[in-house]
Design a protein around this motif. Structure first.
Motif, mmCIF file in Angstrom:
data_model
loop_
_atom_site.group_PDB
_atom_site.id
_atom_site.type_symbol
_atom_site.label_atom_id
_atom_site.label_comp_id
_atom_site.label_asym_id
_atom_site.label_seq_id
_atom_site.Cartn_x
_atom_site.Cartn_y
_atom_site.Cartn_z
ATOM 1 N N PRO A 148 44.639 46.661 43.558
ATOM 2 C CA PRO A 148 46.028 46.302 43.875
ATOM 3 C C PRO A 148 46.850 46.210 42.587
ATOM 4 O O PRO A 148 46.278 46.125 41.496
ATOM 5 C CB PRO A 148 45.882 44.914 44.512
ATOM 6 C CG PRO A 148 44.638 44.356 43.932
ATOM 7 C CD PRO A 148 43.726 45.524 43.654
ATOM 8 N N PRO A 149 48.176 46.198 42.721
ATOM 9 C CA PRO A 149 49.000 46.152 41.509
ATOM 10 C C PRO A 149 49.177 44.723 40.988
ATOM 11 O O PRO A 149 50.301 44.265 40.812
ATOM 12 C CB PRO A 149 50.330 46.756 41.974
ATOM 13 C CG PRO A 149 50.382 46.440 43.432
ATOM 14 C CD PRO A 149 48.981 46.393 43.935
ATOM 15 N N SER A 150 48.086 44.041 40.757
ATOM 16 C CA SER A 150 48.208 42.705 40.159
ATOM 17 C C SER A 150 46.899 42.314 39.483
ATOM 18 O O SER A 150 45.843 42.860 39.792
ATOM 19 C CB SER A 150 48.591 41.668 41.223
ATOM 20 O OG SER A 150 47.673 41.736 42.272
ATOM 21 N N LEU A 151 47.005 41.364 38.580
ATOM 22 C CA LEU A 151 45.806 40.900 37.865
ATOM 23 C C LEU A 151 45.275 39.673 38.589
ATOM 24 O O LEU A 151 45.285 38.567 38.057
ATOM 25 C CB LEU A 151 46.156 40.583 36.413
ATOM 26 C CG LEU A 151 46.636 41.776 35.591
ATOM 27 C CD1 LEU A 151 46.899 41.393 34.150
ATOM 28 C CD2 LEU A 151 45.633 42.920 35.658
ATOM 29 N N ASN A 152 44.832 39.874 39.797
ATOM 30 C CA ASN A 152 44.371 38.752 40.607
ATOM 31 C C ASN A 152 42.856 38.827 40.788
ATOM 32 O O ASN A 152 42.169 39.605 40.132
ATOM 33 C CB ASN A 152 45.102 38.730 41.951
ATOM 34 C CG ASN A 152 44.857 40.028 42.735
ATOM 35 O OD1 ASN A 152 44.037 40.860 42.350
ATOM 36 N ND2 ASN A 152 45.568 40.182 43.832
ATOM 37 N N LEU A 153 42.354 38.024 41.700
ATOM 38 C CA LEU A 153 40.915 37.959 41.915
ATOM 39 C C LEU A 153 40.362 39.268 42.511
ATOM 40 O O LEU A 153 39.186 39.586 42.330
ATOM 41 C CB LEU A 153 40.613 36.781 42.847
ATOM 42 C CG LEU A 153 39.302 36.030 42.656
ATOM 43 C CD1 LEU A 153 38.923 35.831 41.204
ATOM 44 C CD2 LEU A 153 39.389 34.691 43.374
ATOM 45 N N LEU A 154 41.202 40.011 43.201
ATOM 46 C CA LEU A 154 40.745 41.298 43.742
ATOM 47 C C LEU A 154 40.480 42.278 42.593
ATOM 48 O O LEU A 154 39.428 42.911 42.525
ATOM 49 C CB LEU A 154 41.790 41.878 44.703
ATOM 50 C CG LEU A 154 41.931 41.155 46.039
ATOM 51 C CD1 LEU A 154 43.185 41.621 46.779
ATOM 52 C CD2 LEU A 154 40.702 41.366 46.913
ATOM 53 N N THR A 155 41.430 42.377 41.686
ATOM 54 C CA THR A 155 41.218 43.249 40.525
ATOM 55 C C THR A 155 40.061 42.710 39.681
ATOM 56 O O THR A 155 39.238 43.481 39.169
ATOM 57 C CB THR A 155 42.511 43.361 39.683
ATOM 58 O OG1 THR A 155 43.546 43.881 40.529
ATOM 59 C CG2 THR A 155 42.330 44.288 38.502
ATOM 60 N N GLY A 156 39.975 41.399 39.556
ATOM 61 C CA GLY A 156 38.857 40.790 38.820
ATOM 62 C C GLY A 156 37.524 41.183 39.428
ATOM 63 O O GLY A 156 36.578 41.533 38.720
ATOM 64 N N ASN A 157 37.440 41.159 40.751
ATOM 65 C CA ASN A 157 36.211 41.567 41.427
ATOM 66 C C ASN A 157 35.901 43.043 41.177
ATOM 67 O O ASN A 157 34.739 43.410 41.002
ATOM 68 C CB ASN A 157 36.325 41.306 42.931
ATOM 69 C CG ASN A 157 35.743 39.957 43.321
ATOM 70 O OD1 ASN A 157 34.544 39.834 43.543
ATOM 71 N ND2 ASN A 157 36.585 38.933 43.343
ATOM 72 N N ALA A 158 36.934 43.860 41.167
ATOM 73 C CA ALA A 158 36.725 45.294 40.901
ATOM 74 C C ALA A 158 36.159 45.481 39.493
ATOM 75 O O ALA A 158 35.219 46.249 39.279
ATOM 76 C CB ALA A 158 38.037 46.057 41.056
ATOM 77 N N ILE A 159 36.711 44.744 38.553
ATOM 78 C CA ILE A 159 36.270 44.871 37.153
ATOM 79 C C ILE A 159 34.831 44.361 36.988
ATOM 80 O O ILE A 159 34.051 44.899 36.211
ATOM 81 C CB ILE A 159 37.261 44.106 36.229
ATOM 82 C CG1 ILE A 159 38.617 44.843 36.219
ATOM 83 C CG2 ILE A 159 36.720 43.932 34.820
ATOM 84 C CD1 ILE A 159 38.547 46.305 35.806
ATOM 85 N N SER A 160 34.476 43.341 37.726
ATOM 86 C CA SER A 160 33.102 42.821 37.645
ATOM 87 C C SER A 160 32.105 43.746 38.328
ATOM 88 O O SER A 160 30.941 43.804 37.933
ATOM 89 C CB SER A 160 33.000 41.450 38.319
ATOM 90 O OG SER A 160 33.798 40.546 37.635
#
Ligand code: ADP
Ligand code: MG
Length: 294
Positions: A148-160
């Protein structure tokens, strides 16, 4: 000692396409790369983490909100953490023309609420997706995550969860140096603890024209920031393939097909083909690939 079977087990690379700026071509990249990988004989899974569901509605025939189960279950259904079959139940295969070898896990409009749920219910809120994707890495040749276009927990999960990531940068619009640095910091902060082996594939210049001076200047600046961020690993930089600008991209997304499907020799179709080729070599995808259909 690992037994022979473990030694030879193939685990799909997981590429996250991330940038908190909207409209930089994250979804376009995921969707067209998925189609190109699939043309090369790979079986591809797309995980859509954007509540807007653009990747899901582009690839899939059905409105993503019609599915009873979706990417929410990857985060909120505790049973999917350990049960591969339950994760497999979330995977959809009813796809539009041009995505024949692509499966996807649809997103849901409610995904924005996940942050609150995870913070209160999970011990490791940033590692929920990783646990689930690990279970199905042996089923696919490659897994792509649309962020998603934000630095939230969803993007955090993707990065992890990812093994690799790409940052699309649109050189045709106003570009933010501080935004790019913020994104790099977020990724470093998140991955240091949860995913130290994460590899940066590089910045992908999108809607780029090498003959427009302003865009050349942006590309130059991005590459100098990238040089500084490379660090000791030597990863990252600007990817050697860039994506041209073409009105066919919007047309293809209205028609819900890959760009190649409506304009076979279109520049953007060729760019994504070249990018897929580059990534396949770089990642040494191990499954036997059939010759692409001309
Ligand atoms: N190479 C391109 N040429 C022209 N338009 C593009 C290109 N890539 C993306 N677009 C358009 O830009 C808009 C944003 O793209 P999208 O992939 O949805 O970005 P994001 O997922 O980062 O928000 C869409 O309208 C898309 O059709
Ligand atoms: Mg998007």
């Amino acid at each position: 000692m690992p037994n022979k079977q473990e030694e030879t087990q193939y685990l799909a690379p997981i590429i996250a396409c991330a940038n908190h700026k909207g409209g930089v071509a994250k979804t376009t990249t995921v969707v067209n790369l998925a189609a190109e990988f699939s043309r090369k004989g790979c079986s591809v899974l797309v995980v859509d983490l954007d509540p807007q569901g653009n990747a899901s509605s582009h690839i899939g025939k059905i409105d993503p909100n019609m599915y009873e189960k979706n990417a929410m279950n990857l985060f909120c259904d505790r049973n999917t953490r350990l049960d591969k079959r339950l994760v497999a139940e979330l995977i959809q295969t009813d796809v539009n023309p041009g995505f024949e070898n692509v499966s996807y896990i649809p997103s849901s409009e409610d995904m924005d609420s996940i942050t609150e749920t995870l913070r209160t219910k999970s011990n490791r809120p940033v590692e929920e997706l990783k646990a689930r994707l690990q279970l199905i890495r042996d089923v696919f040749d490659i897994i792509l995550i649309d962020c998603p276009p934000s630095l939230n927990l969803l993007t955090g999960n993707a990065i992890s969860a990812a093994t690799h990531y790409i940052i699309p940068v649109d050189t045709s619009t106003d570009y933010s140096r501080s935004g790019l640095l913020r994104l790099a910091n977020f990724i470093e902060y998140t991955s240091t603890d949860t995913n130290p082996d994460l590899m940066y594939l590089g910045a992908l210049l999108t809607r780029h024209s090498a003959s427009i001076n302003a865009q050349k200047a942006v590309a130059f600046e991005v590459s100098s920031i990238e040089e500084n961020m490379r660090g000791s690993t030597g990863n990252g930089g600007v990817l050697p393939v860039y994506i041209h600008n073409s009105s066919k991209v919007g047309e293809a997304s209205i028609l819900r097909v890959p760009v190649r499907k409506i304009a076979r020799s279109n520049k953007v179709a060729e760019d994504y083909k070249n990018l897929a080729h580059f990534l396949m070599e770089k990642l040494a995808l191990q499954k036997s690939m059939i010759d692409e259909v001309a």
